[in-house]
Design a protein around this motif. Structure first.
Motif, short mmCIF file in Angstrom:
data_model
loop_
_atom_site.label_atom_id
_atom_site.label_comp_id
_atom_site.label_asym_id
_atom_site.label_seq_id
_atom_site.Cartn_x
_atom_site.Cartn_y
_atom_site.Cartn_z
N ARG A 42 60.32 7.22 1.14
CA ARG A 42 59.06 7.20 1.91
C ARG A 42 58.14 8.32 1.46
O ARG A 42 58.57 9.28 0.80
N PHE A 54 54.75 10.66 8.01
CA PHE A 54 55.69 9.83 7.24
C PHE A 54 55.13 8.41 7.16
O PHE A 54 54.70 7.85 8.18
N LYS A 71 56.12 1.52 8.94
CA LYS A 71 55.99 2.43 10.09
C LYS A 71 55.23 3.69 9.67
O LYS A 71 55.43 4.20 8.56
N VAL A 73 54.58 7.48 11.06
CA VAL A 73 55.09 8.44 12.05
C VAL A 73 54.38 9.77 11.89
O VAL A 73 54.31 10.31 10.77
N LEU A 85 56.73 13.68 18.32
CA LEU A 85 56.82 12.59 17.34
C LEU A 85 56.23 11.33 17.94
O LEU A 85 56.59 10.94 19.07
N ARG A 112 66.57 3.63 17.67
CA ARG A 112 67.29 3.19 16.47
C ARG A 112 67.93 4.36 15.74
O ARG A 112 68.95 4.22 15.08
N VAL A 227 65.11 16.38 10.54
CA VAL A 227 64.47 16.19 9.22
C VAL A 227 63.20 17.02 9.21
O VAL A 227 62.35 16.89 10.09
N LEU A 292 68.41 10.19 7.56
CA LEU A 292 66.98 10.42 7.28
C LEU A 292 66.13 9.47 8.12
O LEU A 292 65.01 9.77 8.50
N MET A 294 65.56 4.96 8.30
CA MET A 294 65.20 3.95 7.28
C MET A 294 64.13 3.00 7.77
O MET A 294 64.17 2.50 8.91
O1 LIG Z 1 62.95 7.78 10.27
C1 LIG Z 1 62.02 8.28 10.90
O2 LIG Z 1 61.24 7.62 11.61
C2 LIG Z 1 61.83 9.72 10.80
N1 LIG Z 1 62.66 10.49 10.18
C3 LIG Z 1 62.24 11.86 10.24
C4 LIG Z 1 61.07 11.88 11.10
C5 LIG Z 1 60.74 10.45 11.38
#
Ligand SMILES: O=C([O-])C1=[NH+]CCC1
Ligand SMILES: NC(=O)C1=CN([C@@H]2O[C@H](COP(=O)(O)OP(=O)(O)OC[C@H]3O[C@@H](n4cnc5c(N)ncnc54)[C@H](O)[C@@H]3O)[C@@H](O)[C@H]2O)C=CC1
Length: 322
Positions: A42, A54, A71, A73, A85, A112, A227, A292, A294
């Motif tokens: 990503r 992200f 997505k 984020v 977030l 999730r 993360v 992480l 997905m």
């Molecule tokens: O998978 C995800 O949505 C995220 N992982 C780290 C911050 C957001």
């Protein structure tokens, strides 16, 4: 008139259910190992060394949960009146790429992610789970406490946070909720929190080391969820002494270079364990699921929410933009 189908957080919350979310997440993780998923590493945009954006596109090829989506984020850790977030998913028609819906995904991301940790725990540490330790007391900490105590028979769930008051507030909320039979407690130090823990979750994304090898049980399973650009919440010595699993190779090669640089060899993806193409360690050892997150988990969740929303609301025209 053009209409956009937007499924908001309240509606998403009404449609979420742990058993279904677990099933959908497990299938998405398996699909990655069976090459039925497309997701590149990503894009993570550094807005100022703290705030991150992200962008997570993906396609999951599956009869029931297949979807094409992206997505977006934002993570602004200093937010106080809004969640740190926040996320939304753009869901597209798999055959044409046409926009189908925009789905609020802050709750989806929380659920999730916790479900992915539950899947990893099922395959790596399914027995004798009495004590769960959670590092951090934010959104991920809370949802992991709820999710993991739903799927496993923990007697005690301990929470440590750098601001102890926040940990105490969270455990009071969880105890008052009364949905789980286990006891939720707040701890004054990381060491006391993780002592004797069978399963551990790190959720801070801290760039300083919080977790030391000598404090851990020899066969603890760790779901490493935090993360950030410079996430170091787990000491290198812990990684060196552990069997480390990932969610997907594309992401791991891009975002876990610091672990590759110290010589960590990932044992495989959680999906590989689900398929049986790799086996969990036969000897007693620390295991780490380096989560992480997905895009294809989000695609599967978006498909599930969209289908449930359409079914339960009697939406007749499934096209969004006319
Ligand atoms: O998978 C995800 O949505 C995220 N992982 C780290 C911050 C957001
Ligand atoms: N693996 C995945 O799929 C996902 C990972 N995340 C990551 O999970 C982490 C937590 O996310 P949220 O719970 O939504 O955030 P949050 O902001 O609600 O909670 C963060 C918690 O970590 C603590 N914390 C932050 N920095 C710290 C430090 N330096 N030392 C000690 N404690 C510290 C805060 O006090 C708070 O309790 C983030 O790193 C985020 O990027 C989030 C979503 C999905």
């Amino acid at each position: 008139m053009d209409t956009l189908m937007y499924i908001n957080e309240n509606r998403v919350r009404e449609l979420l259910d742990w058993d279904k979310v677990f099933e959908v997440t497990e299938k998405a993780m398996e699909a990655v190992a069976r090459n039925r998923a497309i997701q590149n590493a990503r894009s993570v945009t550094d807005l100022n060394q703290s705030n991150l954006l992200f962008v997570m596109p993906g396609r999951l090829n599956d009869n029931d949960n297949g979807a094409l989506g992206c997505k977006i984020v934002s993570y602004f850790p200093q937010n106080t009146n809004l969640p740190p977030l926040m996320a939304n998913i753009v869901l597209m028609d798999d055959a044409t790429g046409a926009l189908q819906a925009v789905i609020a995904a802050t709750e989806i991301t929380a659920w999730r992610t916790a479900a992915a940790s539950a899947v990893a725990t099922k395959y790596l540490h399914n027995e004798n789970n009495k004590i769960l330790a959670i590092i951090g007391a934010g959104a991920q900490a809370k949802i992991h406490a709820v999710c993991l105590s739903y799927f496993f028979k923990f007697e005690e769930v301990r929470v440590w946070n750098r601001n102890e008051e926040r940990a105490m507030k969270l455990v009071a909320e969880l105890n008052d909720d009364g949905k789980s039979k286990c006891r939720f407690t707040a701890c004054g130090s990381v060491q006391s929190c993780v002592a004797d823990a069978d399963v551990l979750v790190t959720t801070t994304g801290a760039d300083d080391t919080l977790l030391k090898l000598e404090w851990l049980k020899q066969d603890v399973h760790i779901n490493a969820v935090g993360v950030s650009l410079n996430c170091r919440e787990i000491d290198d010595e812990v990684y060196k002494a552990s069997n480390v699993y990932i969610d997907h190779w594309e992401g791991a090669r891009d975002e876990l270079k610091h672990l590759l640089d110290i010589g960590i060899q990932f044992k495989g993806q959680i999906g590989d364990l689900i398929c049986g193409s790799i086996k969990p360690p036969s000897e007693k050892s620390i295991t780490i699921f380096e989560s992480l997150g997905m895009a294809v988990e989000d695609c599967a969740m978006a498909r599930m929410i969209y289908d449930l929303h359409v079914e339960k609301s009697n939406v007749t025209d499934k096209r969004v933009v006319k």
